[in-house]
Motif scaffolding. Structure first.
Motif, PDB file in Angstrom:
ATOM      1  N   TYR A  10       0.849  -0.970   0.015  1.00  0.00           N
ATOM      2  CA  TYR A  10       0.016   0.093   0.063  1.00  0.00           C
ATOM      3  C   TYR A  10       0.742   1.371   0.117  1.00  0.00           C
ATOM      4  N   GLY A  11       1.942   1.139   0.953  1.00  0.00           N
ATOM      5  CA  GLY A  11       2.695   2.288   0.978  1.00  0.00           C
ATOM      6  C   GLY A  11       3.556   2.667  -0.081  1.00  0.00           C
ATOM      7  N   LEU A  12       4.057   1.619  -0.910  1.00  0.00           N
ATOM      8  CA  LEU A  12       4.949   1.804  -2.101  1.00  0.00           C
ATOM      9  C   LEU A  12       4.038   2.333  -3.217  1.00  0.00           C
ATOM     10  N   ALA A  13       2.650   1.839  -3.132  1.00  0.00           N
ATOM     11  CA  ALA A  13       1.827   2.403  -4.373  1.00  0.00           C
ATOM     12  C   ALA A  13       1.701   3.786  -4.208  1.00  0.00           C
ATOM     13  N   PHE A  14       1.281   4.351  -2.900  1.00  0.00           N
ATOM     14  CA  PHE A  14       1.068   5.397  -2.759  1.00  0.00           C
ATOM     15  C   PHE A  14       2.275   6.367  -3.069  1.00  0.00           C
ATOM     16  N   THR A  15       3.424   5.818  -2.678  1.00  0.00           N
ATOM     17  CA  THR A  15       4.727   6.391  -2.932  1.00  0.00           C
ATOM     18  C   THR A  15       4.957   6.634  -4.546  1.00  0.00           C
ATOM     19  N   TRP A  16       4.546   5.711  -5.306  1.00  0.00           N
ATOM     20  CA  TRP A  16       4.482   5.484  -6.710  1.00  0.00           C
ATOM     21  C   TRP A  16       3.912   6.734  -7.270  1.00  0.00           C
ATOM     22  N   VAL A  17       2.535   6.722  -6.886  1.00  0.00           N
ATOM     23  CA  VAL A  17       1.641   7.817  -7.489  1.00  0.00           C
ATOM     24  C   VAL A  17       1.851   9.326  -7.137  1.00  0.00           C
ATOM     25  N   PHE A  22       4.983  14.559  -9.691  1.00  0.00           N
ATOM     26  CA  PHE A  22       6.102  15.341  -9.953  1.00  0.00           C
ATOM     27  C   PHE A  22       6.557  15.113 -11.354  1.00  0.00           C
ATOM     28  N   ILE A  23       6.255  13.739 -11.767  1.00  0.00           N
ATOM     29  CA  ILE A  23       6.824  13.763 -13.193  1.00  0.00           C
ATOM     30  C   ILE A  23       5.728  14.326 -14.327  1.00  0.00           C
ATOM     31  N   THR A  24       4.650  13.987 -13.892  1.00  0.00           N
ATOM     32  CA  THR A  24       3.612  14.591 -15.041  1.00  0.00           C
ATOM     33  C   THR A  24       2.437  15.214 -14.203  1.00  0.00           C
ATOM     34  N   PRO A  25       2.639  16.599 -13.545  1.00  0.00           N
ATOM     35  CA  PRO A  25       2.001  17.207 -12.620  1.00  0.00           C
ATOM     36  C   PRO A  25       0.805  17.607 -13.551  1.00  0.00           C
ATOM     37  N   PHE A  41      -0.027  23.843  -7.778  1.00  0.00           N
ATOM     38  CA  PHE A  41       0.381  23.918  -6.404  1.00  0.00           C
ATOM     39  C   PHE A  41      -0.315  22.560  -5.764  1.00  0.00           C
ATOM     40  N   TRP A  42      -1.663  22.416  -6.041  1.00  0.00           N
ATOM     41  CA  TRP A  42      -2.429  21.239  -5.539  1.00  0.00           C
ATOM     42  C   TRP A  42      -1.932  19.793  -5.915  1.00  0.00           C
ATOM     43  N   ALA A  43      -1.516  19.783  -7.312  1.00  0.00           N
ATOM     44  CA  ALA A  43      -0.820  18.594  -7.841  1.00  0.00           C
ATOM     45  C   ALA A  43       0.281  18.266  -7.085  1.00  0.00           C
ATOM     46  N   TYR A  44       1.395  19.303  -6.791  1.00  0.00           N
ATOM     47  CA  TYR A  44       2.497  18.960  -6.220  1.00  0.00           C
ATOM     48  C   TYR A  44       2.381  18.906  -4.673  1.00  0.00           C
TER      49      TYR A  44
END
Length: 133
Positions: A10-17, A22-25, A41-44
């Motif tokens: 779960y944590g790794l999935a959240f981290t990946w998303v 930051f890659i495609t904000p 701002f909200w995306a980041y």
């Protein structure tokens, strides 16, 4: 042991998303409702919260608060999903249609339940309810 495995996935999935924010904000900024100014701002910001919450929920010492944080976070970001649904905004070029958005809502509810399982709050709620019966 099961809780730790679930927390790690779960944590790794959240981290990946969160990293994807930051890659495609722009993909995430597009679904920010106009009432919220400064969509980038909200995306980041939401990406940073996903990364922090995702990493924290993996660590047993922080899991209680991280699980609660992620549950509240998931409720807090749902307006973007609802805006996406009601305005038929594609994500990364893909439109979901009504069924797709209903499935996304069910997944969101499941993710909230998992966050509360990881925090231990589902068990505490169940025990409190059992004592009242």
């Amino acid at each position: 042991m099961l809780r730790h495995i679930v927390a790690t996935v779960y944590g790794l999935a959240f981290t990946w998303v969160g990293i994807a924010h930051f890659i495609t904000p722009e993909n995430f900024a597009e679904i920010v409702p106009p009432i919220f100014l400064f969509p980038m701002f909200w995306a980041y910001a939401s990406g940073a919260m996903e990364i922090v919450g995702g990493l924290a929920v993996i660590v047993p010492k922080y899991r209680l608060y991280a699980g609660r944080f992620l549950a509240v976070f998931l409720v807090g970001v749902y307006p973007a999903n609802l805006y996406m649904w009601t305005h038929d905004i594609p994500y990364n070029g893909t439109s979901f249609g009504t069924l797709g958005h209903i499935i996304r809502l069910m997944v969101q509810i499941l993710l909230i339940a998992i966050a509360l399982y990881l925090s231990g709050d589902l068990e505490r709620f169940s025990q409190t309810r059992d004592h009242r019966v």
